[in-house]
Scaffold this motif. Sequence first.
Motif, PDB file in Angstrom:
ATOM      1  N   GLN A 174       0.837  -1.203   0.000  1.00  0.00           N
ATOM      2  CA  GLN A 174       0.000   0.000   0.000  1.00  0.00           C
ATOM      3  C   GLN A 174       0.868   1.247   0.000  1.00  0.00           C
ATOM      4  O   GLN A 174       1.763   1.393   0.827  1.00  0.00           O
ATOM      5  N   TRP A 175       0.598   2.130  -0.959  1.00  0.00           N
ATOM      6  CA  TRP A 175       1.197   3.454  -0.968  1.00  0.00           C
ATOM      7  C   TRP A 175       0.199   4.366  -0.269  1.00  0.00           C
ATOM      8  O   TRP A 175      -0.892   4.628  -0.776  1.00  0.00           O
ATOM      9  N   ASP A 176       0.568   4.861   0.898  1.00  0.00           N
ATOM     10  CA  ASP A 176      -0.398   5.519   1.790  1.00  0.00           C
ATOM     11  C   ASP A 176      -0.118   7.016   1.891  1.00  0.00           C
ATOM     12  O   ASP A 176       0.911   7.439   2.415  1.00  0.00           O
ATOM     13  N   HIS A 177      -1.025   7.818   1.363  1.00  0.00           N
ATOM     14  CA  HIS A 177      -0.929   9.278   1.430  1.00  0.00           C
ATOM     15  C   HIS A 177       0.398   9.798   0.885  1.00  0.00           C
ATOM     16  O   HIS A 177       1.063  10.634   1.504  1.00  0.00           O
ATOM     17  N   VAL A 178       0.789   9.306  -0.288  1.00  0.00           N
ATOM     18  CA  VAL A 178       1.991   9.835  -0.933  1.00  0.00           C
ATOM     19  C   VAL A 178       1.613  11.051  -1.776  1.00  0.00           C
ATOM     20  O   VAL A 178       0.486  11.168  -2.255  1.00  0.00           O
ATOM     21  N   HIS A 179       2.562  11.972  -1.927  1.00  0.00           N
ATOM     22  CA  HIS A 179       2.331  13.200  -2.677  1.00  0.00           C
ATOM     23  C   HIS A 179       3.277  13.268  -3.869  1.00  0.00           C
ATOM     24  O   HIS A 179       4.343  12.664  -3.869  1.00  0.00           O
ATOM     25  N   LEU A 180       2.881  14.021  -4.868  1.00  0.00           N
ATOM     26  CA  LEU A 180       3.751  14.248  -6.012  1.00  0.00           C
ATOM     27  C   LEU A 180       4.916  15.144  -5.592  1.00  0.00           C
ATOM     28  O   LEU A 180       4.721  16.151  -4.907  1.00  0.00           O
ATOM     29  N   GLN A 181       6.101  14.784  -6.023  1.00  0.00           N
ATOM     30  CA  GLN A 181       7.309  15.520  -5.647  1.00  0.00           C
ATOM     31  C   GLN A 181       7.227  16.987  -6.050  1.00  0.00           C
ATOM     32  O   GLN A 181       7.617  17.877  -5.298  1.00  0.00           O
ATOM     33  N   ASP A 182       6.703  17.252  -7.237  1.00  0.00           N
ATOM     34  CA  ASP A 182       6.691  18.618  -7.767  1.00  0.00           C
ATOM     35  C   ASP A 182       5.353  19.325  -7.619  1.00  0.00           C
ATOM     36  O   ASP A 182       5.175  20.420  -8.153  1.00  0.00           O
ATOM     37  N   ASN A 183       4.411  18.689  -6.936  1.00  0.00           N
ATOM     38  CA  ASN A 183       3.096  19.322  -6.783  1.00  0.00           C
ATOM     39  C   ASN A 183       2.429  18.819  -5.505  1.00  0.00           C
ATOM     40  O   ASN A 183       1.405  18.139  -5.542  1.00  0.00           O
ATOM     41  N   TYR A 184       3.006  19.170  -4.386  1.00  0.00           N
ATOM     42  CA  TYR A 184       2.503  18.698  -3.093  1.00  0.00           C
ATOM     43  C   TYR A 184       1.068  19.154  -2.840  1.00  0.00           C
ATOM     44  O   TYR A 184       0.251  18.408  -2.294  1.00  0.00           O
ATOM     45  N   ASN A 185       0.738  20.370  -3.238  1.00  0.00           N
ATOM     46  CA  ASN A 185      -0.574  20.951  -2.943  1.00  0.00           C
ATOM     47  C   ASN A 185      -1.715  20.275  -3.699  1.00  0.00           C
ATOM     48  O   ASN A 185      -2.886  20.531  -3.405  1.00  0.00           O
ATOM     49  N   LEU A 186      -1.389  19.428  -4.661  1.00  0.00           N
ATOM     50  CA  LEU A 186      -2.448  18.754  -5.412  1.00  0.00           C
ATOM     51  C   LEU A 186      -3.206  17.758  -4.544  1.00  0.00           C
ATOM     52  O   LEU A 186      -4.364  17.440  -4.805  1.00  0.00           O
ATOM     53  N   GLY A 187      -2.566  17.268  -3.491  1.00  0.00           N
ATOM     54  CA  GLY A 187      -3.230  16.308  -2.614  1.00  0.00           C
ATOM     55  C   GLY A 187      -2.491  14.987  -2.568  1.00  0.00           C
ATOM     56  O   GLY A 187      -1.515  14.774  -3.292  1.00  0.00           O
ATOM     57  N   SER A 188      -2.969  14.104  -1.720  1.00  0.00           N
ATOM     58  CA  SER A 188      -2.290  12.824  -1.529  1.00  0.00           C
ATOM     59  C   SER A 188      -2.976  11.706  -2.319  1.00  0.00           C
ATOM     60  O   SER A 188      -4.111  11.844  -2.774  1.00  0.00           O
ATOM     61  N   PHE A 189      -2.253  10.578  -2.435  1.00  0.00           N
ATOM     62  CA  PHE A 189      -2.734   9.412  -3.166  1.00  0.00           C
ATOM     63  C   PHE A 189      -2.580   8.183  -2.273  1.00  0.00           C
ATOM     64  O   PHE A 189      -1.538   7.991  -1.638  1.00  0.00           O
ATOM     65  N   THR A 190      -3.613   7.357  -2.244  1.00  0.00           N
ATOM     66  CA  THR A 190      -3.573   6.111  -1.476  1.00  0.00           C
ATOM     67  C   THR A 190      -4.095   4.994  -2.362  1.00  0.00           C
ATOM     68  O   THR A 190      -5.224   5.047  -2.856  1.00  0.00           O
ATOM     69  N   PHE A 191      -3.267   3.961  -2.574  1.00  0.00           N
ATOM     70  CA  PHE A 191      -3.658   2.863  -3.450  1.00  0.00           C
ATOM     71  C   PHE A 191      -2.867   1.622  -3.079  1.00  0.00           C
ATOM     72  O   PHE A 191      -1.892   1.679  -2.319  1.00  0.00           O
ATOM     73  N   GLN A 192      -3.292   0.469  -3.618  1.00  0.00           N
ATOM     74  CA  GLN A 192      -2.714  -0.823  -3.271  1.00  0.00           C
ATOM     75  C   GLN A 192      -2.477  -1.687  -4.498  1.00  0.00           C
ATOM     76  O   GLN A 192      -3.121  -1.517  -5.528  1.00  0.00           O
ATOM     77  N   ALA A 193      -1.564  -2.638  -4.320  1.00  0.00           N
ATOM     78  CA  ALA A 193      -1.400  -3.734  -5.276  1.00  0.00           C
ATOM     79  C   ALA A 193      -1.345  -5.024  -4.479  1.00  0.00           C
ATOM     80  O   ALA A 193      -0.654  -5.100  -3.455  1.00  0.00           O
ATOM     81  N   THR A 194      -2.074  -6.037  -4.921  1.00  0.00           N
ATOM     82  CA  THR A 194      -2.046  -7.341  -4.270  1.00  0.00           C
ATOM     83  C   THR A 194      -1.685  -8.406  -5.289  1.00  0.00           C
ATOM     84  O   THR A 194      -2.317  -8.517  -6.339  1.00  0.00           O
ATOM     85  N   LEU A 195      -0.636  -9.168  -4.980  1.00  0.00           N
ATOM     86  CA  LEU A 195      -0.198 -10.274  -5.824  1.00  0.00           C
ATOM     87  C   LEU A 195      -0.590 -11.577  -5.150  1.00  0.00           C
ATOM     88  O   LEU A 195      -0.221 -11.816  -3.994  1.00  0.00           O
ATOM     89  N   HIS A 196      -1.342 -12.429  -5.842  1.00  0.00           N
ATOM     90  CA  HIS A 196      -1.790 -13.705  -5.306  1.00  0.00           C
ATOM     91  C   HIS A 196      -0.971 -14.847  -5.894  1.00  0.00           C
ATOM     92  O   HIS A 196      -0.453 -14.750  -7.016  1.00  0.00           O
ATOM     93  N   ASN A 197      -0.870 -15.935  -5.160  1.00  0.00           N
ATOM     94  CA  ASN A 197      -0.073 -17.074  -5.622  1.00  0.00           C
ATOM     95  C   ASN A 197      -0.677 -17.749  -6.848  1.00  0.00           C
ATOM     96  O   ASN A 197      -0.018 -18.539  -7.517  1.00  0.00           O
ATOM     97  N   THR A 198      -1.914 -17.438  -7.177  1.00  0.00           N
ATOM     98  CA  THR A 198      -2.550 -17.977  -8.390  1.00  0.00           C
ATOM     99  C   THR A 198      -2.167 -17.182  -9.637  1.00  0.00           C
ATOM    100  O   THR A 198      -2.534 -17.564 -10.749  1.00  0.00           O
ATOM    101  N   GLY A 199      -1.458 -16.049  -9.444  1.00  0.00           N
ATOM    102  CA  GLY A 199      -1.145 -15.159 -10.550  1.00  0.00           C
ATOM    103  C   GLY A 199      -2.135 -14.011 -10.673  1.00  0.00           C
ATOM    104  O   GLY A 199      -1.946 -13.101 -11.484  1.00  0.00           O
ATOM    105  N   ARG A 200      -3.185 -14.046  -9.870  1.00  0.00           N
ATOM    106  CA  ARG A 200      -4.184 -12.974  -9.866  1.00  0.00           C
ATOM    107  C   ARG A 200      -3.553 -11.695  -9.307  1.00  0.00           C
ATOM    108  O   ARG A 200      -2.827 -11.713  -8.325  1.00  0.00           O
TER     109      ARG A 200
END
Length: 242
Positions: free
Chosen positions: A110-136
Amino acid sequence: MDHNYYTSKTYGPSDPMSKDLWVNIDQLEKDKVKIHGILSNTHRQAARVNLSFDFPFYGHLLREITVATGGKLESALSVVVISVLNANYNPFEDHSINHLKRYRTALVVQWDHVHLQDNYNLGSFTFQATLHNTGRIVFAYKEVDSYSRVDLLSRFFLCLIFYVRRRTIYEYHRVELTKTRITNSSAVEMMPLPTCLQFSSCGACISSHINFNCSWCHRLNRFTNNNKGNDSVRCFSSIARI
């Protein structure tokens, strides 16, 4: 959507699956969540993570993945690119961290409340990636609306690249997702389709129902597909780089 090697499905904010695919790390026990110190406090950084399972990617099995602060996952040899929300992020603050949750059959990043290096005031971003053993593979987006207002070259995609010769890069295949469908509380689920690499005998290959022109790779001792490019080059790359 069928991408030859994967099928993908995007879920919008009103779809219950979007909520189900989001792993609520805040509700997990603290000893089950790893806050990566280097990734949490450094700009343009990456760190290797050992998987507790074989992760099939385009038929190749990976036991290690590299997590980057820039919103993507790669293999140690940089032949695998899983771009979740790729951009030039900087954690900036102590609460803006990368969480890693390892299950016996899955890895959640999970990338939690990360900001753009050159545009902090734009706001934060929170998102995830999940890798499953099935390849999903699951991309889940909690807070990303500001992304649509930024002119970024990156997209959301999976990509397998081979370095065939020095200074020669061969892109094996790419799964590219629709940018406009990525919003707050959305998710993308990608399911792997059968590939030639999973077959180790003629009988299994002949009885399969996949739309590839397969041939036997003596170096790899497996079948490989020849749906584009030179098969001998791809066969050689499979041994040398994966």
